[in-house]
Every structure is written in C-alpha cells, then in structure tokens.
Design a protein around this motif. Structure first.
Motif, PDB file in Angstrom:
ATOM      1  N   THR A  72      -1.456   8.108   3.988  1.00  0.00           N
ATOM      2  CA  THR A  72      -1.018   6.706   3.933  1.00  0.00           C
ATOM      3  C   THR A  72      -0.862   6.080   5.312  1.00  0.00           C
ATOM      4  O   THR A  72      -0.824   4.851   5.434  1.00  0.00           O
ATOM      5  N   THR A  73      -0.743   6.890   6.363  1.00  0.00           N
ATOM      6  CA  THR A  73      -0.567   6.345   7.711  1.00  0.00           C
ATOM      7  C   THR A  73      -1.850   6.409   8.536  1.00  0.00           C
ATOM      8  O   THR A  73      -1.828   6.110   9.734  1.00  0.00           O
ATOM      9  N   ARG A  74      -2.946   6.807   7.916  1.00  0.00           N
ATOM     10  CA  ARG A  74      -4.188   6.969   8.663  1.00  0.00           C
ATOM     11  C   ARG A  74      -4.670   5.639   9.247  1.00  0.00           C
ATOM     12  O   ARG A  74      -5.192   5.577  10.352  1.00  0.00           O
ATOM     13  N   GLY A  75      -4.486   4.550   8.504  1.00  0.00           N
ATOM     14  CA  GLY A  75      -4.945   3.249   8.984  1.00  0.00           C
ATOM     15  C   GLY A  75      -4.099   2.678  10.097  1.00  0.00           C
ATOM     16  O   GLY A  75      -4.567   1.877  10.900  1.00  0.00           O
ATOM     17  N   ARG A  76      -2.818   3.078  10.170  1.00  0.00           N
ATOM     18  CA  ARG A  76      -1.895   2.571  11.179  1.00  0.00           C
ATOM     19  C   ARG A  76      -1.911   1.040  11.237  1.00  0.00           C
ATOM     20  O   ARG A  76      -2.097   0.415  12.281  1.00  0.00           O
ATOM     21  N   ASN A  77      -1.690   0.460  10.073  1.00  0.00           N
ATOM     22  CA  ASN A  77      -1.720  -0.996   9.975  1.00  0.00           C
ATOM     23  C   ASN A  77      -0.565  -1.625  10.751  1.00  0.00           C
ATOM     24  O   ASN A  77       0.560  -1.098  10.769  1.00  0.00           O
ATOM     25  N   VAL A  78      -0.851  -2.752  11.389  1.00  0.00           N
ATOM     26  CA  VAL A  78       0.203  -3.482  12.092  1.00  0.00           C
ATOM     27  C   VAL A  78       1.245  -3.978  11.094  1.00  0.00           C
ATOM     28  O   VAL A  78       2.452  -3.919  11.338  1.00  0.00           O
ATOM     29  N   VAL A  79       0.770  -4.486   9.969  1.00  0.00           N
ATOM     30  CA  VAL A  79       1.652  -4.826   8.855  1.00  0.00           C
ATOM     31  C   VAL A  79       1.568  -3.665   7.863  1.00  0.00           C
ATOM     32  O   VAL A  79       0.599  -3.554   7.115  1.00  0.00           O
ATOM     33  N   PRO A  80       2.538  -2.765   7.863  1.00  0.00           N
ATOM     34  CA  PRO A  80       2.412  -1.542   7.070  1.00  0.00           C
ATOM     35  C   PRO A  80       2.480  -1.787   5.573  1.00  0.00           C
ATOM     36  O   PRO A  80       3.128  -2.730   5.103  1.00  0.00           O
ATOM     37  N   THR A  81       1.805  -0.918   4.840  1.00  0.00           N
ATOM     38  CA  THR A  81       1.931  -0.923   3.386  1.00  0.00           C
ATOM     39  C   THR A  81       3.274  -0.305   3.007  1.00  0.00           C
ATOM     40  O   THR A  81       4.008   0.200   3.864  1.00  0.00           O
ATOM     41  N   ARG A  82       3.590  -0.331   1.721  1.00  0.00           N
ATOM     42  CA  ARG A  82       4.860   0.251   1.283  1.00  0.00           C
ATOM     43  C   ARG A  82       4.910   1.744   1.568  1.00  0.00           C
ATOM     44  O   ARG A  82       5.937   2.274   2.022  1.00  0.00           O
TER      45      ARG A  82
END
Length: 267
Positions: A72-82
């Motif tokens: 779930t953290t592979r993308g390292r989104n600036v706006v994180p998913t839940r």
C-alpha cells in the motif's frame, strides 16, 4: 410404565451429556474448543510438519503486514490513501515509542520492534473474524516472541557492555548491606520477564475469546431472548478490538523497556 420411565431417564441423561461424554447441567457451551490446534487441510494427528490452523492464521498475519506496510505504500503518494495513512500512522506510532523509551541508541532496532507490533496486532485483529483462530492465545506462540526478546536484549547487553551489563542488577544507590539482597531480587525478576511477557498477551486474548464464545452459546440457546447476549457480544467485541491494539502496545512497550536496559544497564 417402567419402560417409559426408563426411556425418559435415558433421554434426560443424554440431553445433559456433551459430545465428549462429560455431563453438564446447563447449556452445552465449550469456550475452549476454539483454541484447539488441529490440521487445517485434513483430519488426524498434528505432526512436526503439519499445516495447522495456527500456521495458516499466523501466515495470514504476516501477509496482511506485508500488504499494509509494503504494497500500500509502494506509490508513496503525496496525498496518501487510507491504507497508506494507516501504514504511516503505525510507523510513526512505533518509531516515537522506540525513540522516547530507548533514546537515539535504540532507533537502529526499530525494524524489529515494528515487526513485532505489526505481527501481534494483525494476529489479534484477524482472530476477531468469526470461525478464525487466535494464534496469540497460545503460550507456544507468545513464549517464542518473548524469548526472542529476552535472549536478544541479553546478548546485546553483554556485546555492548561486557561484564558491565551486570550493573543492571547492582543497585548502587541502595545501602551497601541491602545491595546483595536487591541484586538477587533483580536477577530473579530479570529471568521472570519472558514468563510475564508471554502470559500477559496470551491470557488476555484467550480470556476475551472465551467470554465471546460463552455469550454466543447463550444467544443460540435463549431463542426469543437472544437479543440480551447479542448486546453483550457487541459490547465485548468492541472491547476486544481495543484489547487487540492495547496488548500489542503493551508487548512492544515492554520490549522497548528491556531494550533500554540492555543499552543503558546501570541504575
């Protein structure tokens, strides 16, 4: 007439007997049956390499930990998913705990502490799924986790400080005449650590699940009045979700305290 009476007595005796031949005077509720370790894919005895229900649910706990912290953290989104937010909150929570208790020196051991926390909390939460299995309710599981911590911090203490690690047991602030007695008490309490460390987790998880099973048995036997134990089950279930986190927190907090003793053994 006598024959009818004998049949009634036999029927009554049969109704009060459980499946294992033990007589009961009330509901046939067996809250400890859920903790029996048995083969997952077949019937028969449990051998050295048998895949059991405990094995499967521990593997699922590891899988869920990997999914949460890695996938779930592979993308390292600036706006994180839940899911990413949950992973980041878990990471920050354990990191702060390790830093606050052990200091800067203990940060290098954070990955191990984080692994312990996530495995225990995932195993506890998965065990709340109906028909699941609670591996952390078994001393065989919690004792291994506690012994790994015990031997790990003991070896670390001697590696870093040599014989100076024994200063952990010598209370230099106490009067000289009391120091040998206090050293013996400290030594005994040190070796009791893995016992209390493991029993606390296993006992709390086992007790909670046993109570849930008892109330579930009442709900199945009371018919129209089943709503009473169902309400109790709902309240206890909510409490068990909280206990799942609290027991993981307590186990890891004690691990951090023991790690601090290994890093800074002097009183």
């Amino acid at each position: 007439m006598a024959q009818d009476g004998a049949e009634m007595a036999a029927g009554t005796a049969e109704g009060y007997a459980s499946h294992d031949g033990v007589e009961h005077s009330g509901f046939n509720i067996h809250p400890m049956d859920q903790f029996v370790v048995q083969p997952f894919f077949s019937d028969g005895p449990v051998g050295m390499f048998t895949v059991t229900n405990a094995t499967v649910w521990m593997a699922l706990a590891v899988l869920c930990t990997v999914l949460l912290l890695v996938v779930t953290t592979r993308g390292r989104n600036v706006v994180p998913t839940r899911a990413q937010s949950m992973a980041e909150l878990s990471y920050g929570f354990v990191y702060k705990m390790v830093h606050d208790v052990t200091g800067r020196d203990g940060i290098k051991y954070f990955p191990y502490v984080m692994t312990l926390f996530m495995f225990i909390v995932m195993a506890n939460l998965l065990a709340l799924i109906p028909t699941s299995f609670a591996p952390t309710s078994h001393i065989a599981v919690t004792a291994v986790l506690a012994l790994l911590v015990f031997f790990g911090v003991t070896i670390l203490g001697f590696v870093k400080h040599g014989m100076g690690f024994l200063g952990l047991f010598w209370v230099s602030e106490a009067p000289l005449i009391l120091r040998p007695v206090l050293a013996l008490i400290e030594l005994i309490s040190y070796f009791v650590r893995p016992v209390s460390h493991s029993i606390r987790l296993a006992g709390n998880i086992m007790a909670g699940h046993a109570v849930l099973k008892v109330f579930a048995g009442f709900a199945g036997a009371l018919g129209l009045f089943a709503f009473v134990p169902v309400l109790a089950i709902t309240a206890i279930y909510a409490l068990e979700v909280l206990v799942a986190f609290i027991q993981a927190y307590v186990f890891v907090m004690l691990t951090c305290v023991y790690l601090k003793d290994a890093l800074h053994p002097s009183h």
